[in-house]
Design a protein around this motif. Structure first.
Motif, PDB file in Angstrom:
ATOM      1  N   LEU A  83      -8.401  -3.042  -0.459  1.00 16.37           N
ATOM      2  CA  LEU A  83      -7.794  -1.797  -0.932  1.00 16.37           C
ATOM      3  C   LEU A  83      -8.844  -0.713  -1.141  1.00 16.37           C
ATOM      4  CD1 LEU A  83      -5.139  -3.189  -3.461  1.00 16.37           C
ATOM      5  CD2 LEU A  83      -4.731  -2.264  -1.174  1.00 16.37           C
ATOM      6  N   ALA A  85       0.622   6.488  -7.063  1.00 20.39           N
ATOM      7  CA  ALA A  85      -0.613   7.231  -7.316  1.00 20.39           C
ATOM      8  C   ALA A  85      -0.366   8.737  -7.255  1.00 20.39           C
ATOM      9  CB  ALA A  85      -1.687   6.820  -6.312  1.00 20.39           C
ATOM     10  N   ILE A 100       2.039   1.760  -3.471  1.00 22.58           N
ATOM     11  CA  ILE A 100       0.939   2.213  -4.335  1.00 22.58           C
ATOM     12  C   ILE A 100       0.711   3.710  -4.152  1.00 22.58           C
ATOM     13  CG2 ILE A 100      -1.552   2.056  -4.733  1.00 22.58           C
ATOM     14  CD1 ILE A 100      -1.346  -0.933  -4.052  1.00 22.58           C
ATOM     15  N   ARG A 101       0.749   4.176  -2.892  1.00 23.34           N
ATOM     16  CA  ARG A 101       0.528   5.599  -2.624  1.00 23.34           C
ATOM     17  C   ARG A 101       1.566   6.456  -3.348  1.00 23.34           C
ATOM     18  NH1 ARG A 101      -0.313   3.634   2.738  1.00 23.34           N
ATOM     19  NH2 ARG A 101      -2.540   3.708   3.308  1.00 23.34           N
ATOM     20  N   PHE A 113      -8.187   3.275  -1.812  1.00 24.17           N
ATOM     21  CA  PHE A 113      -7.493   3.235  -3.099  1.00 24.17           C
ATOM     22  C   PHE A 113      -8.493   3.074  -4.250  1.00 24.17           C
ATOM     23  CE2 PHE A 113      -4.279   1.799  -0.087  1.00 24.17           C
ATOM     24  CZ  PHE A 113      -3.187   2.563  -0.465  1.00 24.17           C
ATOM     25  N   ARG A 114      -8.125   3.595  -5.414  1.00 25.05           N
ATOM     26  CA  ARG A 114      -8.930   3.391  -6.625  1.00 25.05           C
ATOM     27  C   ARG A 114      -8.425   2.113  -7.291  1.00 25.05           C
ATOM     28  NH1 ARG A 114      -9.000   8.416 -10.393  1.00 25.05           N
ATOM     29  NH2 ARG A 114      -6.751   7.998 -10.394  1.00 25.05           N
ATOM     30  N   VAL A 115      -9.211   1.045  -7.217  1.00 21.22           N
ATOM     31  CA  VAL A 115      -8.719  -0.272  -7.601  1.00 21.22           C
ATOM     32  C   VAL A 115      -9.818  -1.076  -8.275  1.00 21.22           C
ATOM     33  CG1 VAL A 115      -9.227  -1.160  -5.285  1.00 21.22           C
ATOM     34  CG2 VAL A 115      -7.586  -2.377  -6.726  1.00 21.22           C
ATOM     35  N   ASP A 153      -6.171   3.463 -10.208  1.00 24.82           N
ATOM     36  CA  ASP A 153      -4.706   3.404 -10.121  1.00 24.82           C
ATOM     37  C   ASP A 153      -4.145   1.993 -10.035  1.00 24.82           C
ATOM     38  OD1 ASP A 153      -4.517   6.275  -9.944  1.00 24.82           O
ATOM     39  OD2 ASP A 153      -5.223   6.085  -7.867  1.00 24.82           O
ATOM     40  N   MET A 192       0.824  -1.207   0.000  1.00 24.18           N
ATOM     41  CA  MET A 192       0.000   0.000   0.000  1.00 24.18           C
ATOM     42  C   MET A 192       0.859   1.257   0.000  1.00 24.18           C
ATOM     43  SD  MET A 192      -3.404  -0.777   2.314  1.00 24.18           S
ATOM     44  CE  MET A 192      -2.515  -1.101   3.828  1.00 24.18           C
TER      45      MET A 192
END
Length: 683
Positions: A464, A441, A437-438, A469-471, A496, A434
């Motif tokens: 997520l 993004a 990922i941040r 999160f956009r998943v 993302d 995570m």
């Protein structure tokens, strides 16, 4: 139109491409039967294939392992060869449930399918281009090795007509009927014709234009082409080649022989069943086959006609069926894209098809000759080949062993190098992921995460999402067209992170992805083999910030192989960049909607409507007319929800071209249906 392949590209060959294409072309010209192109992800394999085709000037087949990649490749080849015949040949079923019988539950599953008319048109266009143009390149899925009609019969029943030629109009009409065209004086669509006095109009199965043939007595006075929707004149022709409306087509003399052969086989089979006390099986077989025989006698066609292909083609039992490969001339070239996946598909098709049909034959649902309607065996596939180039980033020992030459393309034209691979422990892996990922993004980059199971993919996606999160997730249960839309939305930045299983490997072109996270990388198996890991690593190779994180507690043999091969390539790429002063840059590629090619006509015209603003006004107006017809038809069939959806598309089109949104009908329709639609509009 050009009859020679002429490559049109906005950029020149670079990196390893010039040397690789020259080597492959020389191999073809000196007669090498098999070669392998080992091209890393992002090295421009499609461009290299196109350059080889231009150098050798041979009709070419590019074989892929699924429809989506075939559509992507076809769009790219059409850009490279805008003046040549680049065709698309895949299975024309949107939905296909094969005929089957489950003996232990006595369950018969009838064949159920939904044919995509647009893909069927493209299939006919492909075979016709092969028979008329030497500059033909076809991108096909492995369905091209499945049974197709005889090329000789297809050519024999074709008809060439010329202006000034003497021909009886009624004889021409009978020829069209023999070629499986249907007469329809009201609704002229593909595969139909109509007659008005001395004027014959028909629409070929490979086109969307009306051919108008005008007679003066028994002389063909004029051949013209008009728009099917507006009736607008397009061009005149001095001659016209008319091809059959079906691939399974049989001349009358062969059909009579085929009917006798089917009748003889039926009697032999009925005798065998009755002698063994299988009266139910005999009754099943007789009912079905008698009905099919009657249809063949009366109209020359029946549902499931392909099951009688051996008799119709006059082949011996067990002989090799005709397929698309038989439409190619003797001297042709095959590229097997992602060969490490495509070849196993080719290898496995025959066995599964045969086991299903044997059960149908044993229980009286089909004659034994139905087994001969089948895909090629792998040995037959090899026998069909003239010259082949296997293309893969991870070729197997089979391809390398068969090849007279192995050509590597490791240096990318963009200077991009293979991504760094980082192995991290599984403890707190999701928290670590995570955080990564941040970071991506925030920079506007995308992330792929691979799991081992569908359940894991869905659960991780839900988690997520809860964390903000956009998943999205992607696996085999997601509809094909939806998969394409998901990948497009990922590239467009609508989300993302994409979580998937093995769908995130071969051939996916996602330059925006800068991180690939591989969970459970140390779980040896198909999804974590050396080949699979190398392919998955390649998804991060199109971005200058590309990185791969493997979450594992031990380094397996497959991981070591993948990491070692990636390191070898990376070192060579860095050395080349340093030597030539190249600064790596991410690939910048247009987000192309490949739904345009394989989905724009699958029951809706949304993709076309969205682009109406970019079309000439007259073309957009023609689309409005077509939408209105579909809307009225849906209303007349009482399919008001479908009519409402079409209504929305129609209004969007009108907005884009400046029309009156309040007007629904330009033509007339029964008042009850107008009222129903107006009620829907008011909701």
């Amino acid at each position: 139109m050009s009859r020679h392949f002429k490559l049109v590209a906005p950029y020149a060959l670079a990196g390893d491409q010039p040397a690789a294409t020259e080597a492959l072309a020389l191999g073809v010209q000196r007669g090498d039967r098999a070669q392998t192109l080992l091209g890393v992800t992002g090295s421009g394999k499609t461009m290299a294939m196109a350059r080889v085709v231009e150098l050798v000037q041979k009709p070419t087949l590019v074989l892929c392992h699924n429809k989506t990649l075939a559509a992507q490749l076809c769009a790219e080849f059409r850009d490279f060869f805008p003046n040549n015949a680049v065709e698309y040949f895949v299975s024309y079923f949107d939905y296909y449930q094969p005929e089957a019988y489950v003996a232990h539950t006595d369950t018969y599953i009838e064949k159920d399918s939904s044919v995509n008319d647009e893909i069927e048109r493209l299939r006919h266009s492909a075979t016709q281009s092969l028979l008329t143009r030497p500059d033909t390149l076809i991108v096909a899925s492995v369905s091209c090795i499945y049974g197709l009609g005889s090329p000789s019969d297809y050519i024999e029943l074709s008809l060439r007509i010329k202006v000034g030629e003497e021909m009886d109009r009624d004889k021409l009409l009978r020829r069209l009927v023999d070629m499986q065209y249907r007469r329809n004086d009201l609704n002229l669509v593909r595969g139909t014709f109509r007659v008005r006095g001395d004027t014959l109009e028909f629409v070929g199965v490979d086109e969307e234009l009306v051919h108008r043939i005008e007679f003066f007595g028994e002389e063909i006075e004029r051949i013209s082409v008009v728009n099917i929707v507006t009736g607008e004149f397009v061009e005149t022709k001095d001659e016209l080649m008319i091809f059959p409306a079906k691939h399974f087509i049989t001349p009358e003399e062969k059909l009579r022989r085929a009917l006798d052969g089917i009748e003889t086989e039926l009697q032999d089979r009925l005798t065998l069943f009755r002698e063994n006390g299988k009266l139910l099986e005999a009754q099943r077989l007789e009912m079905r086959t008698r009905y099919d025989l009657e249809m063949l006698r009366e109209v020359g066609y029946c549902n499931g006609v392909e099951n009688y292909s051996r008799h119709l083609a006059g082949r011996e039992a067990g002989s090799t069926p005709w397929c698309l490969l038989d439409f190619f001339p003797k001297d042709w070239l095959l590229f097997v894209d992602e060969s490490h996946v495509t070849l196993p598909q080719v290898h496995g098709m025959h066995g599964g098809d045969r086991s299903r049909k044997q059960i149908l034959v044993e229980h009286g649902f089909r004659l034994p000759s139905a087994i001969d309607n089948r895909p090629l065996t792998f040995d037959e596939f090899q026998d069909h080949l003239n010259q082949v180039v296997y293309v893969s980033a991870t070729p197997s020992t089979y391809e390398i062993g068969k090849s007279q030459q192995l050509v590597e393309m490791i240096i990318r034209p963009t200077g991009l190098v293979d991504p760094e691979v980082d192995v991290r422990p599984t403890k707190n892996q999701i928290d670590d992921l995570m955080e990564e990922i941040r970071l991506r993004a925030q920079r506007g980059e995308r992330v792929l995460v691979t799991t081992l199971t569908k359940k894991m993919a869905e659960d991780l996606t839900d988690f997520l999402l809860e964390m903000g999160f956009r998943v999205r997730y992607l696996h085999s249960e997601v509809d094909t067209l939806e998969r394409i839309a998901i990948l497009r939305d990922l590239r467009n930045g609508l989300f993302d992170v994409l979580v998937g299983i093995n769908l995130l490997r071969e051939g996916l072109d996602l330059p925006e992805v800068s991180l690939v996270g591989i969970l459970d990388a140390d779980k040896e198996g198909y999804l974590r083999s050396g080949t699979s890991l190398i392919q998955t690593i390649g998804r991060a190779a199109r971005n200058v910030e590309g990185k791969v994180i493997m979450y594992a507690d031990v380094v397996t043999e497959s991981m070591a192989r993948a990491i070692g091969e990636t390191k070898r390539r990376r070192e060579r790429q860095v050395e080349f960049n340093t030597e030539h002063g190249i600064e790596p840059r991410s690939i910048r590629k247009e987000v192309r909607d490949i739904l345009e090619l394989i989905g724009a006509r699958e029951g809706n015209t949304t993709a076309a409507a969205i682009k109406a603003a970019k079309l000439p006004r007259e073309v957009a107006m023609a689309m409005v007319v077509d939408l209105e017809k579909q809307m009225r038809l849906a209303a007349s069939n009482l399919e008001f929800e479908k009519a409402a959806a079409l209504r929305d598309e129609l209004l969007e089109l009108r907005r884009q071209i400046g029309g009156n949104e309040s007007v629904l009908f330009q033509g007339k329709a029964p008042k009850v249906f107008q009222d129903a639609l107006k009620e829907l509009v008011g909701r």
